[in-house]
Design a protein around this motif. Structure first.
Motif, PDB file in Angstrom:
ATOM      1  N   ARG A 114       0.828  -1.207   0.000  1.00 41.26           N
ATOM      2  CA  ARG A 114       0.000   0.000   0.000  1.00 41.26           C
ATOM      3  C   ARG A 114       0.866   1.262   0.000  1.00 41.26           C
ATOM      4  O   ARG A 114       1.802   1.386   0.768  1.00 41.26           O
ATOM      5  CB  ARG A 114      -0.899   0.027   1.226  1.00 41.26           C
ATOM      6  N   GLY A 115       0.484   2.212  -0.883  1.00 38.54           N
ATOM      7  CA  GLY A 115       1.126   3.521  -0.888  1.00 38.54           C
ATOM      8  C   GLY A 115       2.395   3.573  -1.710  1.00 38.54           C
ATOM      9  O   GLY A 115       3.348   2.842  -1.448  1.00 38.54           O
ATOM     10  N   ILE A 116       2.394   4.435  -2.725  1.00 38.84           N
ATOM     11  CA  ILE A 116       3.572   4.571  -3.591  1.00 38.84           C
ATOM     12  C   ILE A 116       4.069   6.017  -3.590  1.00 38.84           C
ATOM     13  O   ILE A 116       4.837   6.411  -4.464  1.00 38.84           O
ATOM     14  CB  ILE A 116       3.236   4.137  -5.033  1.00 38.84           C
ATOM     15  N   GLN A 117       3.641   6.792  -2.571  1.00 40.79           N
ATOM     16  CA  GLN A 117       3.915   8.216  -2.568  1.00 40.79           C
ATOM     17  C   GLN A 117       5.353   8.572  -2.217  1.00 40.79           C
ATOM     18  O   GLN A 117       5.761   9.717  -2.399  1.00 40.79           O
ATOM     19  CB  GLN A 117       2.949   8.939  -1.609  1.00 40.79           C
ATOM     20  N   LYS A 124      -1.408   9.130  -4.768  1.00 41.08           N
ATOM     21  CA  LYS A 124      -0.519   7.964  -4.728  1.00 41.08           C
ATOM     22  C   LYS A 124      -0.703   7.161  -3.449  1.00 41.08           C
ATOM     23  O   LYS A 124      -0.467   5.952  -3.422  1.00 41.08           O
ATOM     24  CB  LYS A 124       0.941   8.414  -4.831  1.00 41.08           C
ATOM     25  N   GLY A 125      -1.128   7.832  -2.373  1.00 41.05           N
ATOM     26  CA  GLY A 125      -1.286   7.151  -1.098  1.00 41.05           C
ATOM     27  C   GLY A 125      -2.387   6.121  -1.077  1.00 41.05           C
ATOM     28  O   GLY A 125      -2.392   5.220  -0.231  1.00 41.05           O
ATOM     29  N   LYS A 126      -3.341   6.198  -2.003  1.00 39.03           N
ATOM     30  CA  LYS A 126      -4.440   5.225  -2.012  1.00 39.03           C
ATOM     31  C   LYS A 126      -4.261   4.144  -3.081  1.00 39.03           C
ATOM     32  O   LYS A 126      -5.184   3.375  -3.350  1.00 39.03           O
ATOM     33  CB  LYS A 126      -5.771   5.946  -2.218  1.00 39.03           C
ATOM     34  N   ILE A 127      -3.085   4.096  -3.688  1.00 41.46           N
ATOM     35  CA  ILE A 127      -2.797   3.087  -4.704  1.00 41.46           C
ATOM     36  C   ILE A 127      -1.953   1.971  -4.094  1.00 41.46           C
ATOM     37  O   ILE A 127      -1.011   2.232  -3.349  1.00 41.46           O
ATOM     38  CB  ILE A 127      -2.065   3.718  -5.910  1.00 41.46           C
ATOM     39  N   TRP A 128      -2.268   0.747  -4.432  1.00 38.98           N
ATOM     40  CA  TRP A 128      -1.467  -0.418  -4.043  1.00 38.98           C
ATOM     41  C   TRP A 128      -0.541  -0.780  -5.207  1.00 38.98           C
ATOM     42  O   TRP A 128      -0.948  -0.768  -6.365  1.00 38.98           O
ATOM     43  CB  TRP A 128      -2.359  -1.613  -3.726  1.00 38.98           C
ATOM     44  N   ALA A 129       0.680  -1.107  -4.881  1.00 42.26           N
ATOM     45  CA  ALA A 129       1.620  -1.591  -5.895  1.00 42.26           C
ATOM     46  C   ALA A 129       1.541  -3.112  -5.933  1.00 42.26           C
ATOM     47  O   ALA A 129       1.930  -3.788  -4.981  1.00 42.26           O
ATOM     48  CB  ALA A 129       3.035  -1.146  -5.551  1.00 42.26           C
ATOM     49  N   ASP A 130       0.984  -3.665  -7.001  1.00 40.71           N
ATOM     50  CA  ASP A 130       0.878  -5.120  -7.161  1.00 40.71           C
ATOM     51  C   ASP A 130       2.067  -5.614  -7.995  1.00 40.71           C
ATOM     52  O   ASP A 130       2.204  -5.250  -9.167  1.00 40.71           O
ATOM     53  CB  ASP A 130      -0.437  -5.489  -7.844  1.00 40.71           C
ATOM     54  N   ILE A 131       2.906  -6.450  -7.384  1.00 41.48           N
ATOM     55  CA  ILE A 131       4.165  -6.886  -7.995  1.00 41.48           C
ATOM     56  C   ILE A 131       4.167  -8.409  -8.114  1.00 41.48           C
ATOM     57  O   ILE A 131       3.927  -9.114  -7.123  1.00 41.48           O
ATOM     58  CB  ILE A 131       5.364  -6.436  -7.133  1.00 41.48           C
ATOM     59  N   SER A 132       4.444  -8.903  -9.311  1.00 42.36           N
ATOM     60  CA  SER A 132       4.521 -10.350  -9.522  1.00 42.36           C
ATOM     61  C   SER A 132       5.868 -10.871  -9.021  1.00 42.36           C
ATOM     62  O   SER A 132       6.932 -10.403  -9.459  1.00 42.36           O
ATOM     63  CB  SER A 132       4.365 -10.684 -11.005  1.00 42.36           C
ATOM     64  N   SER A 180      12.348  -0.166  -0.626  1.00 45.32           N
ATOM     65  CA  SER A 180      12.987   1.111  -0.282  1.00 45.32           C
ATOM     66  C   SER A 180      12.044   2.276  -0.532  1.00 45.32           C
ATOM     67  O   SER A 180      11.208   2.239  -1.440  1.00 45.32           O
ATOM     68  CB  SER A 180      14.266   1.296  -1.097  1.00 45.32           C
ATOM     69  N   TYR A 181      12.194   3.310   0.308  1.00 50.00           N
ATOM     70  CA  TYR A 181      11.416   4.547   0.192  1.00 50.00           C
ATOM     71  C   TYR A 181      12.370   5.729   0.253  1.00 50.00           C
ATOM     72  O   TYR A 181      13.415   5.657   0.899  1.00 50.00           O
ATOM     73  CB  TYR A 181      10.403   4.677   1.341  1.00 50.00           C
TER      74      TYR A 181
END
Length: 481
Positions: free
Chosen positions: A92-95, A122-130, A143-144
């Protein structure tokens, strides 16, 4: 008076029911699975650590993590197993410039599309990673990049099959989904009521104002939602529609106010309508010609919305003081609800940078429309009842109560119609039936017997009329044969 109290109780019960359902949904949302539930979907909260001066610092997500002097946060985890290969890791969150690596391989790095997003979006988007098919012993790292020594709240990622993750994302967006469904449903009902009232010869354009406002609100909520931002095929186009829907959605409600207040002050909503249209045109001009992002001009729209709502509240307050109309008072209360929810949303957005600010505003919009819609329904219901009563009184004024036949007033109106169309008439026959000695019957046998004589005479005339009409129908049938 009792009827009004009854409706107020029903309204209060409906509001309490909605709030209760929302609380139940919120309770359901915040019950994610544990790490032991490694079947369909689980929360990847254990095994995380930071490296500081070559030493491990164990962490259990979610928690607050402090950035280093360069504003960087790197979290490691080496607990991925073969059971996780090929699944989806959702964060959750890509900001904060999220990057995900496994070993030396970069799995994810967020990049803006043609339409730049702000931090709140960006805070309400989930990063879905395979996750790769071969995980091996490689270490997963997240990392952030943020401000120096800033504290960042890091959510626990989730791991599972895509269908289960998608369902979880839908559940977490259930509040917005319910708001969108509520707005769409009220919009459809508004159109239906408008068509029905127009059929009843009562034209209430404010139902169309409500319907258009709800359609624009629904478009804004749909295209601004995290679900669309993650899975929408035309992401940039949808975001552009979202911004324009947000900039123009107050216009129908300004028209609503314009149709509510007295004619002498209708120029005030018209000024705000012009400003909103000018804002939309100007921002589009600056974006398409000079590539100034809409998010950098968003404060202008927020300022217009805030000052516009305040202006409408003041206008309605002065109008109510002058007219003391219940309709204006109800509209004033509705704008008060919208103003409170809007101020809270703006504080969450600009001061706290909280991504779910829109949920507060959406709920405020729904309450605002519910109050206005309720007032409109009550007004239209009273108008329909008044029209029905007027029609009944009109018919009663043209009929004799004793015989149910047309009275003298109706006869005189009919004679006037005949005279107006006398040119079109070839043969006209007027037949008069006189009840002789009616006064003598009343004097000798009583008023009741006189009334019965009149009624029997009327029934005889009606029977003769039916016989003549039946004979004419038979003659026409025979001539057709």
């Amino acid at each position: 008076m009792k009827k009004g109290k009854k409706w107020k109780k029903i309204e209060a019960f409906c509001i309490m029911l909605i709030v209760t359902l929302l609380l139940i949904f919120v309770r359901i949302l915040y019950q994610p699975g544990t790490e032991s539930e490694r079947g369909e979907l689980y929360t990847f909260s254990n095994g995380w650590y930071q490296l500081k001066d070559g030493k491990k610092t164990e962490l259990k997500l979610p928690c607050f993590v402090t950035a280093d002097k360069d504003g960087q946060i790197i979290l490691y985890n080496d607990m991925l197993s073969d059971a996780d290969k090929g699944k989806i890791l959702s964060i959750r969150g890509i900001q904060d410039q999220l990057e995900v690596c496994i070993g030396d391989r970069l799995l994810y790095q967020y990049k803006d599309n043609r339409f730049e997003k702000n931090r709140q979006m960006k805070g309400k988007i989930w990063a879905d990673i395979s996750l790769p098919e071969k995980i091996g012993q490689e270490v997963l790292s997240i990392s952030y990049e943020t401000k120096k020594n800033a504290r960042l709240y890091v959510y626990a990622p989730m791991i599972g099959e895509f269908c289960f993750l998608f369902r979880q994302h839908l559940l977490e967006s259930i509040f917005s989904i319910l708001m969108i469904l509520g707005m769409t449903g009220l919009g459809i009902v508004s159109v239906i009521v408008f068509l029905y009232t127009r059929h009843r010869q009562i034209v209430e354009k404010r139902f169309l104002n409500v319907a258009l406002f709800l359609i624009l609100c629904s478009l804004w909520c749909i295209f601004d939602s995290g679900i669309y931002q993650m899975y929408g095929s035309q992401n940039a186009a949808g975001t552009l529609i979202s911004f324009y829907a947000f900039m123009t959605m107050p216009v129908p409600m300004l028209l609503f106010v314009q149709n509510t207040v007295s004619e002498s002050v209708r120029w005030i909503p018209q000024v705000w309508i012009f400003l909103l249209y000018a804002n939309a045109v100007l921002q589009g001009f600056l974006y398409f010609l000079f590539r100034i992002p809409f998010i950098d001009m968003l404060f202008i729209t927020h300022l217009l919305l805030f000052t516009g709502v305040v202006s409408m509240i003041l206008l309605l307050w002065k109008e109510y003081r002058k007219t003391q109309e219940k309709e204006v008072n109800l509209c004033l209360k509705a704008f008060g609800v919208l103003g409170i929810s809007g101020v809270i949303a703006l504080v969450l957005y600009w001061v706290l940078s909280i991504y779910w600010y829109e949920s507060i505003f959406q709920f405020g919009i729904l309450l605002y429309i519910a109050v206005l819609f309720w007032g409109l329904l009550c007004k239209v219901s009273n108008n329909i009842q008044f029209c029905l009563e007027q029609e009944v009184y009109r018919r009663m004024s043209l009929e004799d109560r004793m015989t149910d036949m047309k009275n003298r007033k109706s006869f005189e109106m009919y004679i006037e119609e005949i005279q107006e169309g006398a040119i079109l008439l070839e043969n006209v026959l007027l037949l008069f039936v006189k009840i002789a000695e009616l006064k003598k019957i009343n004097d000798m046998s009583g008023r009741q017997m006189g009334d019965e004589t009149v009624i029997r005479t009327a029934r005889s005339i009606q029977s003769a009329e039916r016989s003549v009409l039946e004979q004419q129908a038979d003659d026409m049938l025979c001539s057709n044969k």
